[in-house]
Design an enzyme around this catalytic site. Structure first.
Site, PDB file in Angstrom:
ATOM      1  N   ARG A  91      53.664  51.312  32.157  1.00  0.00           N
ATOM      2  CA  ARG A  91      52.494  51.564  33.019  1.00  0.00           C
ATOM      3  C   ARG A  91      52.583  52.914  33.709  1.00  0.00           C
ATOM      4  NH1 ARG A  91      52.573  45.623  35.683  1.00  0.00           N
ATOM      5  NH2 ARG A  91      54.753  45.903  35.129  1.00  0.00           N
ATOM      6  N   GLN A  92      53.798  53.502  33.750  1.00  0.00           N
ATOM      7  CA  GLN A  92      53.950  54.870  34.307  1.00  0.00           C
ATOM      8  C   GLN A  92      53.994  55.819  33.107  1.00  0.00           C
ATOM      9  OE1 GLN A  92      54.166  55.630  37.709  1.00  0.00           O
ATOM     10  NE2 GLN A  92      54.452  57.821  37.444  1.00  0.00           N
ATOM     11  N   ASP A 162      39.797  42.304  31.803  1.00  0.00           N
ATOM     12  CA  ASP A 162      39.084  43.562  32.046  1.00  0.00           C
ATOM     13  C   ASP A 162      38.539  44.098  30.726  1.00  0.00           C
ATOM     14  OD1 ASP A 162      41.223  44.991  30.800  1.00  0.00           O
ATOM     15  OD2 ASP A 162      42.330  44.875  32.682  1.00  0.00           O
ATOM     16  N   LYS A 185      37.274  43.761  36.281  1.00  0.00           N
ATOM     17  CA  LYS A 185      38.339  43.812  37.288  1.00  0.00           C
ATOM     18  C   LYS A 185      38.368  45.158  37.982  1.00  0.00           C
ATOM     19  CE  LYS A 185      43.073  44.470  36.275  1.00  0.00           C
ATOM     20  NZ  LYS A 185      44.311  44.028  35.631  1.00  0.00           N
TER      21      LYS A 185
HETATM   22  C1  R5P Z   1      46.874  45.931  33.617  1.00  0.00           C
HETATM   23  O1  R5P Z   1      46.333  46.926  33.159  1.00  0.00           O
HETATM   24  C2  R5P Z   1      47.552  44.932  32.750  1.00  0.00           C
HETATM   25  O2  R5P Z   1      46.879  44.763  31.539  1.00  0.00           O
HETATM   26  C3  R5P Z   1      47.697  43.598  33.464  1.00  0.00           C
HETATM   27  O3  R5P Z   1      46.407  43.067  33.707  1.00  0.00           O
HETATM   28  C4  R5P Z   1      48.428  43.742  34.765  1.00  0.00           C
HETATM   29  O4  R5P Z   1      49.646  44.398  34.581  1.00  0.00           O
HETATM   30  C5  R5P Z   1      48.677  42.383  35.381  1.00  0.00           C
HETATM   31  O5  R5P Z   1      49.332  42.551  36.590  1.00  0.00           O
HETATM   32  P1  R5P Z   1      49.298  41.447  37.716  1.00  0.00           P
HETATM   33  O6  R5P Z   1      49.769  40.153  37.116  1.00  0.00           O
HETATM   34  O7  R5P Z   1      50.239  41.974  38.766  1.00  0.00           O
HETATM   35  O8  R5P Z   1      47.884  41.365  38.222  1.00  0.00           O
END
Ligand code: R5P
Length: 284
Positions: A91-92, A162, A185
């Site tokens: 994610r980074q 999303d 989202k």
């Molecule tokens: C975000 O872009 C990912 O696809 C996941 O929706 C996200 O990492 C979920 O994180 P959390 O369970 O903390 O809401």
């Protein structure tokens, strides 16, 4: 051919060895009193094609991965394919603020140093694959196995939390042979998300929310709450990578009828194996 399983990926290593019809190497792993890691492979790997399986999360498993790569390369192996089922730090994948590292790139560069090939599963940022610029790198999709699992539940609608992951929900739905849609989202910060209300035909229906990662559970919980309000009869939460930070599992169980993940991260909710998909791409 041999599969070497890191301590974070024991289940998947066994399944992969079965799928590839090859041996699972004996590996000794322990921690010294100061928490340094020790590994030893107790099998002869000379002239073998070796698949090393170890999830790169959390940090202690990443270092164990490097030690296992080094131990394997001490043999005269024919080839080493490093399989990182969950690629942490994805994610980074860019600098959000000046002065930050590109953490996913840093990890990719280090893994690449000591392997001939690389395989990962549903990597959060596809850019990661491009950073393996000196070796073959592949991203395996978990959706065929997630779809197969959901087919047996009688689910009628697959939802992505999303729009960004709507394609994946559609692919799962095609395997199940049902409809797909997506929620809207808005991420407020690392731990807070908001679902923008959207009209959906969920009343009295069995629905599944499918995501790549469940971390805090915030995304799925907000989505499930909205679907419940709209009258969904049953809500299944399914993801590839079950990170489950903090007490995410009981919080999810309070709003979902079932929670299930693949074996890219071993956790109490693991009920799907991605081994058949890895084996398929590995022998392509
Ligand atoms: C975000 O872009 C990912 O696809 C996941 O929706 C996200 O990492 C979920 O994180 P959390 O369970 O903390 O809401």
């Amino acid at each position: 051919m041999f599969v070497v399983g890191g301590s974070a990926s024991q289940l998947l290593s066994k399944e992969l060895a079965k799928a590839l019809k090859c041996k699972l190497a004996r590996v000794e792993t322990k921690r010294f009193p100061d928490d340094e890691c020790y590994v030893r492979i107790d099998d002869e790997l000379d002239d073998k094609d070796v698949f090393l399986v170890q999830t790169a999360w959390p940090d202690r498993n990443i270092f164990e991965l490097f030690l296992l790569q080094d131990a394997i390369k001490e043999f005269d192996v024919s080839s080493l394919t490093t399989v990182v089922p969950y690629f942490g730090y994805a994610r980074q994948d860019k600098q959000f603020m000046p002065g930050e590292p590109i953490s996913a790139r840093a990890l990719a560069r280090l893994i690449q140093l000591n392997t001939d090939e690389f395989i990962t599963v549903d990597v959060h940022s596809p850019t990661v694959i491009d950073w393996f610029d000196e070796i073959s790198a592949k991203n395996v999709a978990a959706y065929p196995q997630i779809g197969r699992h959901l087919k047996g539940t009688g689910v009628e609608l697959i939802l992505s939390p999303d729009e960004g992951r709507a394609d994946n929900a559609k692919r799962v739905a095609d395997v199940v042979n049902c409809e797909a849609d997506y929620l809207v989202k808005e991420r407020i910060d690392g731990e807070t998300v908001k679902m923008i209300p959207k009209k959906l035909d969920v009343r009295g229906r069995k629905v599944a929310i499918v995501d790549d990662i469940i971390s805090t559970g915030g995304t799925i919980i907000k989505a499930a709450e909205q679907l419940r309000k709209q009258g969904a009869a049953k809500i299944f939460a399914v993801c590839t990578h079950g990170v489950f930070a903090g007490n995410a599992i009981p919080k999810l169980e309070a709003v979902c009828d079932d929670v299930c993940t693949t074996d890219t991260i071993e956790n109490p909710k693991t009920c799907i194996s991605v081994a058949p998909e890895i084996a398929r791409i590995a022998t392509d």
